[in-house]
Design a protein around this motif. Sequence first.
Motif, PDB file in Angstrom:
ATOM      1  N   LEU A  92       8.413   5.606 -11.293  1.00 39.08           N
ATOM      2  CA  LEU A  92       7.974   4.541 -10.689  1.00 39.08           C
ATOM      3  C   LEU A  92       9.106   3.635 -10.059  1.00 39.08           C
ATOM      4  CD1 LEU A  92       5.296   3.210 -13.056  1.00 39.08           C
ATOM      5  CD2 LEU A  92       4.929   4.537 -10.841  1.00 39.08           C
ATOM      6  N   LEU A  93       9.398   3.670  -8.783  1.00 38.62           N
ATOM      7  CA  LEU A  93      10.618   2.868  -8.481  1.00 38.62           C
ATOM      8  C   LEU A  93      10.643   1.415  -8.562  1.00 38.62           C
ATOM      9  CD1 LEU A  93      13.077   3.063  -6.583  1.00 38.62           C
ATOM     10  CD2 LEU A  93      11.706   2.330  -4.563  1.00 38.62           C
ATOM     11  N   PRO A  94       9.704   0.770  -8.638  1.00 42.61           N
ATOM     12  CA  PRO A  94       9.730  -0.518  -9.154  1.00 42.61           C
ATOM     13  C   PRO A  94      10.332  -1.084 -10.463  1.00 42.61           C
ATOM     14  CG  PRO A  94       7.798  -0.419  -7.853  1.00 42.61           C
ATOM     15  CD  PRO A  94       8.212   0.890  -8.126  1.00 42.61           C
ATOM     16  N   VAL A  95       9.884  -0.248 -11.496  1.00 42.81           N
ATOM     17  CA  VAL A  95      10.346  -0.310 -12.753  1.00 42.81           C
ATOM     18  C   VAL A  95      11.678  -0.013 -12.927  1.00 42.81           C
ATOM     19  CG1 VAL A  95       9.958   0.703 -15.188  1.00 42.81           C
ATOM     20  CG2 VAL A  95       8.216   0.479 -13.799  1.00 42.81           C
ATOM     21  N   ALA A  96      12.241   1.145 -12.011  1.00 42.79           N
ATOM     22  CA  ALA A  96      13.686   1.516 -12.218  1.00 42.79           C
ATOM     23  C   ALA A  96      14.316   0.206 -11.514  1.00 42.79           C
ATOM     24  CB  ALA A  96      13.947   2.588 -11.174  1.00 42.79           C
ATOM     25  N   VAL A  97      13.990  -0.463 -10.163  1.00 44.95           N
ATOM     26  CA  VAL A  97      14.932  -1.374  -9.417  1.00 44.95           C
ATOM     27  C   VAL A  97      14.731  -2.596 -10.331  1.00 44.95           C
ATOM     28  CG1 VAL A  97      14.905  -2.597  -7.343  1.00 44.95           C
ATOM     29  CG2 VAL A  97      14.280  -0.279  -7.449  1.00 44.95           C
ATOM     30  N   TRP A  98      13.673  -3.272 -10.888  1.00 41.14           N
ATOM     31  CA  TRP A  98      13.435  -4.418 -11.317  1.00 41.14           C
ATOM     32  C   TRP A  98      13.352  -4.795 -12.872  1.00 41.14           C
ATOM     33  CZ3 TRP A  98      10.352  -3.619  -6.799  1.00 41.14           C
ATOM     34  CH2 TRP A  98      10.800  -4.254  -5.489  1.00 41.14           C
ATOM     35  N   VAL A  99      12.900  -3.566 -13.568  1.00 35.67           N
ATOM     36  CA  VAL A  99      12.674  -3.908 -15.013  1.00 35.67           C
ATOM     37  C   VAL A  99      13.893  -3.343 -15.488  1.00 35.67           C
ATOM     38  CG1 VAL A  99      11.214  -3.368 -16.938  1.00 35.67           C
ATOM     39  CG2 VAL A  99      10.111  -3.887 -14.632  1.00 35.67           C
TER      40      VAL A  99
END
Length: 380
Positions: free
Chosen positions: A139-146
């Motif tokens: 999941l890209l959002p997890v990698a970028v923001w979390v």
Amino acid sequence: MTAERAEAERTEAAQPRPGAVRTVAFMVVSFPLRLVQFVLLVGLMAIGIATTVIWVGLPLLFAATQLARWFADVERRWVRTMLRTPVPDAERLPADGPLLQRWRVHLTDPTTWRDLGYLMAVFPIGVIEFALGLAAIVLLPVAVWVAPGLGWIHGHLALSLLGPPKAHRLAARASRLQASRARGVDAAEAERRRIERDLHDGAQQRLVSVAMNLGRAKAKVGDPDSLQEILDEAHADAKLAVSELRDLARGIYPAVLGDRGLDAALSAQAAKSPIHVDVTVDVDPRPPAAVETTAYFIVGESLTNVAKHSGATEAGVRVWRDGDTVVVEVTDNGQGGAELRPGGGLAGLADRAATIDGIITVVSPPGGPTVIRADLPCTW
């Protein structure tokens, strides 16, 4: 709150977040290490405590403390490499003598218990990080923001438990600030003596000569030829005095630096160098005047040393902002061998940087290239 404590807390709060790729790799790759650490330490301590009554447990407990210290050192290097958190090496109590004596020192060393506390706490945390790391791969959002936020939190946890206690960090910083202020006072006194010497040996002598020539001119009012010659000498001396005073004022604070900033001032310095110098400056927003002045003189002295001593054919100057720090790098392709020697020119640059809590580092292997780097904080 003391100034030292406030500054330390600002430094910790300004710790940059690690990159997404590094953080995800850290969370995934760390889990096997966490598992091995937890199983070995808990197993050795459990068996050691259970068999202490028959003396078998003592070597096991000693091995557990040794392993905890070794694992903690591995964690320090791992966190520094992957999360870019500046966790310093452990400061341990010296332990010599027989096995039991060394073990007693280990057990009374607060660093041992801080290491063990981190290793025990990081296993359950590592399970969560491992799951999130696997999710971040998909999941890209997890990698970028979390992930970067979790890496930042983990870095602060490591700094709190694996680094020296905050009281020790504050004491070390206070000691470093005291030393830098003392060096700054010495540098200011040396600068005052230089200005006094330049005034005495240069402009003052010129002005005395002007006054004497004007006195002679008064006595030669009836001799036009002699009067003209004396006035010409007085005029020449006056122009030299003005030029020397201008140079002296420029050495205190160059006008172009105040008017147009570091880019124009350093470009002007580079233009005067006998070798080719590439200049790159990106310091927006503009740093405080003290930082600009320090950077200006560091570059000027470095370029002078390059032209005189290095045998270089070209040099480069890079100045950029890194958060609340202005970084200055001067490189050349000369013969190398430069070093910070007491009383030398580079030591003088280090003293000037120390007045604003800056740090000078020099990398100059034989044969070159030479890199002189200054980290100048914009808050102190």
